[in-house]
Design an enzyme around this catalytic site. Structure first.
Site, PDB file in Angstrom:
ATOM      1  N   SER A 142       0.922  -1.183   0.086  1.00 43.30           N
ATOM      2  CA  SER A 142       0.036  -0.085  -0.116  1.00 43.30           C
ATOM      3  C   SER A 142       0.996   1.287   0.050  1.00 43.30           C
ATOM      4  O   SER A 142       0.665   2.131  -0.785  1.00 43.30           O
ATOM      5  CB  SER A 142      -0.992  -0.022   1.106  1.00 43.30           C
ATOM      6  OG  SER A 142      -0.480  -0.303   2.313  1.00 43.30           O
ATOM      7  N   ASP A 195      -2.603  -8.837  11.494  1.00 45.93           N
ATOM      8  CA  ASP A 195      -3.965  -9.059  10.894  1.00 45.93           C
ATOM      9  C   ASP A 195      -4.772 -10.064  11.679  1.00 45.93           C
ATOM     10  O   ASP A 195      -5.765 -10.472  11.726  1.00 45.93           O
ATOM     11  CB  ASP A 195      -4.020  -9.391   9.552  1.00 45.93           C
ATOM     12  CG  ASP A 195      -3.722  -8.329   8.756  1.00 45.93           C
ATOM     13  OD1 ASP A 195      -4.142  -7.285   8.826  1.00 45.93           O
ATOM     14  OD2 ASP A 195      -2.725  -8.391   7.613  1.00 45.93           O
ATOM     15  N   HIS A 220      -1.985  -8.794   1.426  1.00 44.17           N
ATOM     16  CA  HIS A 220      -1.810  -7.504   2.137  1.00 44.17           C
ATOM     17  C   HIS A 220      -3.023  -7.335   3.428  1.00 44.17           C
ATOM     18  O   HIS A 220      -3.379  -8.255   3.978  1.00 44.17           O
ATOM     19  CB  HIS A 220      -1.663  -6.602   1.315  1.00 44.17           C
ATOM     20  CG  HIS A 220      -1.171  -5.177   1.893  1.00 44.17           C
ATOM     21  ND1 HIS A 220      -0.507  -5.145   2.854  1.00 44.17           N
ATOM     22  CD2 HIS A 220      -1.077  -4.028   1.208  1.00 44.17           C
ATOM     23  CE1 HIS A 220       0.190  -4.045   3.091  1.00 44.17           C
ATOM     24  NE2 HIS A 220      -0.144  -3.219   2.251  1.00 44.17           N
TER      25      HIS A 220
HETATM   26  N1  NMX Z   1       0.707 -19.790   5.395  1.00 45.09           N
HETATM   27  C1  NMX Z   1       0.966 -20.785   4.536  1.00 45.09           C
HETATM   28  N2  NMX Z   1       2.345 -20.774   3.628  1.00 45.09           N
HETATM   29  C2  NMX Z   1       3.100 -19.553   3.987  1.00 45.09           C
HETATM   30  C3  NMX Z   1       2.456 -18.678   4.857  1.00 45.09           C
HETATM   31  C4  NMX Z   1       1.357 -18.855   5.371  1.00 45.09           C
HETATM   32  N3  NMX Z   1       1.105 -17.860   6.367  1.00 45.09           N
HETATM   33  N4  NMX Z   1       3.381 -17.454   4.787  1.00 45.09           N
HETATM   34  C5  NMX Z   1       4.515 -17.775   3.784  1.00 45.09           C
HETATM   35  N5  NMX Z   1       3.964 -19.116   3.218  1.00 45.09           N
HETATM   36  C6  NMX Z   1       4.557 -19.615   2.161  1.00 45.09           C
HETATM   37  C7  NMX Z   1       4.625 -19.036   0.850  1.00 45.09           C
HETATM   38  O1  NMX Z   1       3.271 -18.838   0.525  1.00 45.09           O
HETATM   39  C8  NMX Z   1       5.675 -19.320  -0.045  1.00 45.09           C
HETATM   40  O2  NMX Z   1       5.375 -20.480  -0.579  1.00 45.09           O
HETATM   41  P1  NMX Z   1       5.937 -20.956  -1.857  1.00 45.09           P
HETATM   42  O3  NMX Z   1       7.264 -21.258  -1.707  1.00 45.09           O
HETATM   43  O4  NMX Z   1       5.149 -22.371  -2.416  1.00 45.09           O
HETATM   44  O5  NMX Z   1       5.485 -19.835  -2.825  1.00 45.09           O
HETATM   45  C9  NMX Z   1       6.881 -19.536   1.183  1.00 45.09           C
HETATM   46  O6  NMX Z   1       6.110 -19.909   2.318  1.00 45.09           O
HETATM   47  C10 NMX Z   1       7.794 -18.639   1.266  1.00 45.09           C
HETATM   48  O7  NMX Z   1       7.168 -17.278   1.580  1.00 45.09           O
HETATM   49  P2  NMX Z   1       8.007 -16.305   2.477  1.00 45.09           P
HETATM   50  O8  NMX Z   1       9.180 -16.094   1.951  1.00 45.09           O
HETATM   51  O9  NMX Z   1       8.147 -16.740   3.791  1.00 45.09           O
HETATM   52  O10 NMX Z   1       6.848 -15.032   2.519  1.00 45.09           O
HETATM   53  P3  NMX Z   1       6.730 -13.749   1.415  1.00 45.09           P
HETATM   54  O11 NMX Z   1       7.625 -12.876   1.767  1.00 45.09           O
HETATM   55  O12 NMX Z   1       6.880 -14.428  -0.024  1.00 45.09           O
HETATM   56  O13 NMX Z   1       4.995 -13.615   1.729  1.00 45.09           O
HETATM   57  C11 NMX Z   1       3.299 -13.029   2.994  1.00 45.09           C
HETATM   58  C12 NMX Z   1       4.726 -12.767   2.851  1.00 45.09           C
HETATM   59  C13 NMX Z   1       2.682 -12.050   4.104  1.00 45.09           C
HETATM   60  C14 NMX Z   1       2.474 -12.584   1.701  1.00 45.09           C
HETATM   61  C15 NMX Z   1       2.888 -14.446   3.235  1.00 45.09           C
HETATM   62  O14 NMX Z   1       3.446 -14.752   4.607  1.00 45.09           O
HETATM   63  C16 NMX Z   1       1.516 -14.698   3.473  1.00 45.09           C
HETATM   64  O15 NMX Z   1       0.813 -15.057   2.513  1.00 45.09           O
HETATM   65  N6  NMX Z   1       0.680 -14.788   4.702  1.00 45.09           N
HETATM   66  C17 NMX Z   1      -0.612 -15.009   4.989  1.00 45.09           C
HETATM   67  C18 NMX Z   1      -1.533 -13.720   4.493  1.00 45.09           C
HETATM   68  C19 NMX Z   1      -1.209 -12.630   5.341  1.00 45.09           C
HETATM   69  O16 NMX Z   1      -1.474 -12.615   6.437  1.00 45.09           O
HETATM   70  N7  NMX Z   1      -0.910 -11.458   4.804  1.00 45.09           N
HETATM   71  C20 NMX Z   1      -0.793 -10.221   5.666  1.00 45.09           C
HETATM   72  C21 NMX Z   1       0.567  -9.600   5.870  1.00 45.09           C
HETATM   73  C22 NMX Z   1       0.463  -8.482   6.682  1.00 45.09           C
HETATM   74  N8  NMX Z   1      -0.127  -7.386   6.098  1.00 45.09           N
HETATM   75  O17 NMX Z   1      -1.062  -6.706   6.468  1.00 45.09           O
HETATM   76  O18 NMX Z   1       0.145  -6.900   4.852  1.00 45.09           O
HETATM   77  C1  MLT Z   2       1.917  -3.727   6.506  1.00 45.89           C
HETATM   78  O1  MLT Z   2       1.472  -3.201   7.413  1.00 45.89           O
HETATM   79  O2  MLT Z   2       1.907  -3.162   5.454  1.00 45.89           O
HETATM   80  C2  MLT Z   2       2.197  -5.309   6.338  1.00 45.89           C
HETATM   81  O3  MLT Z   2       2.717  -5.899   7.448  1.00 45.89           O
HETATM   82  C3  MLT Z   2       2.996  -5.511   5.218  1.00 45.89           C
HETATM   83  C4  MLT Z   2       4.464  -5.119   4.991  1.00 45.89           C
HETATM   84  O4  MLT Z   2       4.864  -4.528   5.780  1.00 45.89           O
HETATM   85  O5  MLT Z   2       4.891  -5.703   3.955  1.00 45.89           O
END
Ligand code: NMX
Ligand code: MLT
Length: 438
Positions: free
Chosen positions: A240, A372, A270
């Site tokens: 964002s 979240d 996100h």
């Molecule tokens: N559940 C299952 N798998 C996960 C999760 C999770 N919560 N977090 C990461 N992974 C997986 C990810 O999908 C990836 O899989 P693949 O190799 O098959 O593509 C692998 O672990 C490596 O990912 P990371 O490097 O640890 O995480 P990345 O930096 O790519 O993504 C998020 C970060 C936040 C997108 C990821 O942790 C996620 O999808 N979390 C769940 C959604 C979430 O809670 N998002 C909110 C974040 C905060 N916000 O408000 O923005």
């Molecule tokens: C945020 O507050 O924007 C989330 O934790 C995601 C991020 O920092 O990448």
């Protein structure tokens, strides 16, 4: 006493030579290298943005202007009888880097008060949305509709010196921020209540006024203050903030930039994750027929989600490698005010169960919860059970940090953002897999 704008101008004047010197004398100094993994993998960890408003340490979590969240909550002035600080004080802190005095906060409260009236056509746009529209789509459009109010756009087309860009941007930003709570609460009334608009009460600060317009009794005023403050900023690489910065770098106005960032926030990886957490929990509750699952049953739900190729919402992070302090602050609020809440018990159980499973699965780099995972529990407890709305609440808070960043972008004359792309062939040549074609 200098007002917020005068103080900000002083800070801008002091800061400009620092940026100018870095560009002019040290522009060729190497900060980081970039790997193929980073180019294909969403630029994780690539140091390529600058902001002084907040900094995210992977282990410690966020600091606003050098202050940890507990310090922010301890130092910012609070409304009489409130547990949480004025959101207006946070605006002052993010913009100037200084903790405001009571008088300085009162000045900002007054600034916001003067700017609250939402143009009638915004309500008409909200009313015109087709049924079943997501509140984030309505919110983004309601904001964009106000583009016609932009001082910056008017000044730009009349011809403005670039050293003065920050000034109409500041005016636009405060005008927009002051209206967001009323716009959001009207979207809520329209989608989930009787559609009647509750007008902003000019005697109230942002938190209390939002509670009033949402028709939620105390302590929802403190819930709103807590919520807006912890969601406001997370340095500038999150989707964002980066979207807001990118769009604003074209000299688009604040309405265009904030509307765009709201759309970035609306993705499930996100900000929408706060709604997804509640959806996931409700699904578990439905399957359990409202019985609290045992630890083993909860583990099975988590594994079922992972085995079906889905993520566990509310867990993991692109930068953080420990429990998000924004999660911890909300958890502490729950422990103090609603320790027996059934949903909180579910969330607590997940805190116990999910990290070891994510570690065992071995994919997520961060097995710990992000903010979240807790947000919805608090909203639900205080009567906002329509979880599709939760990301709108995130959006109000986040707009504060992004607007502060954009005002500073304009003050420091950060240019149009335009990185270079290359082709897969080129990457293969760089990797030595493929020879360059003559
Ligand atoms: N559940 C299952 N798998 C996960 C999760 C999770 N919560 N977090 C990461 N992974 C997986 C990810 O999908 C990836 O899989 P693949 O190799 O098959 O593509 C692998 O672990 C490596 O990912 P990371 O490097 O640890 O995480 P990345 O930096 O790519 O993504 C998020 C970060 C936040 C997108 C990821 O942790 C996620 O999808 N979390 C769940 C959604 C979430 O809670 N998002 C909110 C974040 C905060 N916000 O408000 O923005
Ligand atoms: C945020 O507050 O924007 C989330 O934790 C995601 C991020 O920092 O990448």
């Amino acid at each position: 006493m200098a007002g917020l704008k005068e103080k900000l101008y002083d800070k801008i004047q002091q800061h400009r030579p620092r940026t100018q010197r870095l560009v002019e004398e040290y522009g060729d100094v190497v900060v980081d290298k970039v790997t193929i993994g980073q180019i294909i993998g969403g630029m994780r960890g690539l140091k390529s943005l600058v902001t002084d408003i907040s900094y995210l340490d992977p282990n410690e979590g966020i600091r606003y202007r050098g202050f940890t969240l507990p310090e922010v909550f301890e130092k910012l002035p609070k409304p009489k009888g409130a547990e949480m600080p004025f959101v207006e004080g946070l605006v002052y802190l993010l913009l100037t880097g200084d903790i405001p005095t009571e008088n300085e906060v009162a000045d900002v409260v007054d600034e916001f008060r003067k700017r609250r009236i939402v143009p009638r056509y915004v309500y008409e746009v909200i009313d015109a949305f087709p049924c079943c529209s997501h509140p984030m789509a309505i919110f983004a459009n309601a904001i964009l509709t106000m583009h016609r109010e932009s001082f910056f756009a008017k000044k730009y087309s009349a011809g403005i010196n670039k050293m003065d860009y920050w000034d109409p941007m500041y005016e636009d930003s405060l005008n927009l921020l002051a209206k967001l709570p009323e716009i959001a609460s009207y979207i809520y009334a329209k989608l989930y209540r009787d559609g009647k608009r509750i007008q902003s009460d000019p005697r109230l600060d942002i938190g209390a006024d939002f509670a009033h317009m949402m028709m939620k009794p105390k302590p929802y005023d403190d819930v709103a203050r807590l919520h807006f403050i912890i969601h406001s900023d997370h340095e500038s690489g999150n989707v964002s903030a980066h979207t807001g910065h990118l769009v604003a770098s074209t000299l688009a106005d604040i309405y265009q930039a904030i509307s765009a960032m709201i759309n970035g926030l609306a993705g499930p990886l996100h900000g929408l994750a706060n709604q997804e957490v509640l959806r996931w929990l409700q699904d578990v509750k439905d399957k359990m027929g409202d019985e609290i699952p045992t630890e083993d049953e909860m583990k099975q739900f988590v594994w079922d989600t992972l085995n079906s190729g889905q993520v566990i919402p509310g867990y993991g992070h692109a930068v953080l490698r420990k429990t998000d302090p924004r999660y911890t602050i909300q958890r502490e609020f729950c422990l103090k005010h609603m320790p027996d809440d059934p949903l909180f018990n579910y969330v607590n159980l997940l805190y116990k169960v999910v990290p070891p499973i994510l570690k065992e699965q071995g994919k997520a780099k961060n097995p710990w919860p992000n903010l979240d995972a807790q947000t919805g529990v608090i909203q639900w407890h205080y009567g906002v059970t329509e979880y599709d709305f939760y990301t709108v609440l995130f959006g109000i808070g986040r707009s504060i940090g992004i607007a502060a960043n954009i005002i500073w972008d304009r003050a420091l004359l950060y240019p149009l953002e335009r990185p270079k792309s290359i082709t897969t062939d080129m990457l293969e040549q760089i990797a030595g897999i493929k020879k360059k074609q003559d």
